[in-house]
Design a protein around this motif. Structure first.
Motif, PDB file in Angstrom:
ATOM      1  N   ASP A 212       0.812  -1.225   0.000  1.00 53.10           N
ATOM      2  CA  ASP A 212       0.000   0.000   0.000  1.00 53.10           C
ATOM      3  C   ASP A 212       0.843   1.271   0.000  1.00 53.10           C
ATOM      4  O   ASP A 212       0.458   2.278  -0.602  1.00 53.10           O
ATOM      5  CB  ASP A 212      -0.945   0.007   1.212  1.00 53.10           C
TER       6      ASP A 212
ATOM      7  N   GLN B  12      -7.679  -0.645  -0.560  1.00 51.90           N
ATOM      8  CA  GLN B  12      -6.273  -1.031  -0.459  1.00 51.90           C
ATOM      9  C   GLN B  12      -6.048  -2.425  -1.052  1.00 51.90           C
ATOM     10  O   GLN B  12      -6.996  -3.141  -1.374  1.00 51.90           O
ATOM     11  CB  GLN B  12      -5.854  -0.951   1.000  1.00 51.90           C
TER      12      GLN B  12
ATOM     13  N   SER C  23      -0.215   3.573  -2.986  1.00 50.81           N
ATOM     14  CA  SER C  23      -0.941   4.818  -2.698  1.00 50.81           C
ATOM     15  C   SER C  23      -0.204   6.052  -3.224  1.00 50.81           C
ATOM     16  O   SER C  23      -0.820   7.082  -3.502  1.00 50.81           O
ATOM     17  CB  SER C  23      -1.175   4.970  -1.191  1.00 50.81           C
TER      18      SER C  23
ATOM     19  N   ASN D 203      -5.989   3.696  -4.393  1.00 47.20           N
ATOM     20  CA  ASN D 203      -5.559   2.759  -3.351  1.00 47.20           C
ATOM     21  C   ASN D 203      -5.856   3.285  -1.939  1.00 47.20           C
ATOM     22  O   ASN D 203      -5.888   2.532  -0.981  1.00 47.20           O
ATOM     23  CB  ASN D 203      -4.061   2.448  -3.496  1.00 47.20           C
ATOM     24  N   ARG D 204      -6.074   4.588  -1.846  1.00 54.32           N
ATOM     25  CA  ARG D 204      -6.414   5.120  -0.524  1.00 54.32           C
ATOM     26  C   ARG D 204      -7.851   4.748  -0.160  1.00 54.32           C
ATOM     27  O   ARG D 204      -8.212   4.721   1.002  1.00 54.32           O
ATOM     28  CB  ARG D 204      -6.204   6.636  -0.502  1.00 54.32           C
TER      29      ARG D 204
END
Ligand code: SAH
Length: 349
Positions: free
Chosen positions: A222, A236, A226, A232-233
């Motif tokens: 992550d 995840q 991210s 991805n925030r």
């Protein structure tokens, strides 16, 4: 946008209803559908077996969304052709046609621009304009087929945009493009690529469509993901992979993970090991993509030794790997770049 009826986005049963509401005989629906999808006409006047009055009525009440070729680039290295289409003033969409041994593959766009903001991607430049309609996605294909005099056999939804962010229109597009009365392309010849819109991966799995799901992973953890992929925030890696496991289990289809190799960012031995561990036991393969250099970004391709080492580590841990062939490198064929340069010319409002 017009409030006229978007005829090419209708499925056959909707078209039949429309025709019956117009008080016309049912066979007209079949004729019109054939003109729209088998013959890919661009104007109502081309629908030669319809009475003039009906063509006029269609013209009045309905609209045909067509892509117009603005720029066409042909690779001298391979047979890749890249189009920049204009849909309306200030609205440009890109697609690429690639020739493989098994036929022609088209890479189409699903949105004008993109909301996802991946830092390495040219499609993110300039943000999001709007969703593409099913008819507009179809027109990307019909226009290329007509121009090149070819039949497309494979489709990848890997152009500009996030297909699962335009879910309903993409599903309708898939229904139409696989219709035996239309282009009749097999779902098995279609790949949809997503940055990981988790709830939609579950929805898609439950539909059992039989298409190939490609997931843009691009990082083993992550922290790295991210940094380059804001999505991805929200969802995840663990959540994305859980959804992928569900997809693979439900559909028995192998997931294809896309991983752009970026020098000194996500290409270390440690990254390869971590990736292999995370993907253990999942029906999948990893497609490594030497990152395309986008002028506006600071990313560079990993060198050949790094690529080789990364492959070795994954393969030694039982993860199948392929490296994406670079086609059309002389024409900047990766999607988003032509559209972005058009924006730079100040041609977009
Ligand atoms: N929104 C979808 C599909 C669009 S992009 C998705 O994110 O999957 C298709 C693929 O090209 C994605 O894997 C994307 O991450 C990748 N890509 C984008 N920019 C790239 C670049 N500069 N080099 C290599 N791959 C890139």
């Amino acid at each position: 946008m017009t409030d006229k009826i978007d005829l090419r986005s209708m499925n056959f049963s909707e078209l039949k209803n429309l025709i019956s509401e117009m008080g016309l005989p049912a066979f007209r629906a079949k004729q019109i559908y054939q003109w729209l999808h088998e013959k890919g006409v661009r104007e109502f006047s081309e629908m030669q077996n319809l009475p003039r009055a009906l063509r006029d009525k269609l013209e009045e009440t309905c609209v045909l969304h067509n892509c117009k070729i603005d720029t066409k680039l042909c690779s001298k290295i391979d047979d890749t052709v890249k189009y920049l289409y204009c849909i309306a003033p200030g609205e440009y969409v890109e697609c690429v046609v690639m020739k493989y041994k098994y036929g022609y593959t088209i890479c189409i766009s699903t949105q004008l621009g993109c909301k996802m903001g991946c830092t390495f991607c040219a499609s993110a430049i300039g943000g999001f304009q709007r969703h593409l309609l099913p008819s507009e996605m179809l027109s990307e294909i019909y226009t290329a087929e007509r121009d090149l005099g070819i039949k497309i056999s494979h489709i990848v939804l890997m152009g500009t945009g996030e297909p699962l962010d335009n879910y309903d229109n993409v599903l309708r597009f898939l229904e139409l493009v696989t219709d035996p009365q239309g282009l009749n392309i097999s779902m098995r010849h279609i790949t949809l690529s997503t940055c990981g819109i988790v709830p939609r991966i579950y929805d898609l799995a439950d539909l059992h469509l039989g298409l190939t799901l490609a997931v843009s992973l691009h990082a083993p953890n992550d922290a790295i993901r991210s940094q380059s992929m804001p999505v991805n925030r929200k969802w995840q890696i663990d959540e994305v992979l859980k959804a992928c496991r569900y997809y693979a289990k439900t559909t028995s289809r192998r997931i294809s993970f896309e991983y752009a190799m970026i020098a000194d960012f996500n290409d270390s031995d440690a990254c390869a090991l971590e990736l292999a561990n995370r993907l253990k036991g999942l029906l999948c393969h990893v497609n490594l993509i030497p990152v395309n250099h986008v002028k506006e970004t600071a990313y560079h391709q990993s060198d050949k030794t790094r690529l080789k080492r990364f492959i070795e580590i994954l393969e030694s841990r039982g993860i199948p790997v392929s490296v994406r062939r670079t086609l059309g490198s002389d024409i900047n064929a990766s999607c988003g770049q032509l559209r972005a340069s058009k924006r730079k010319e100040g041609d977009l409002s």
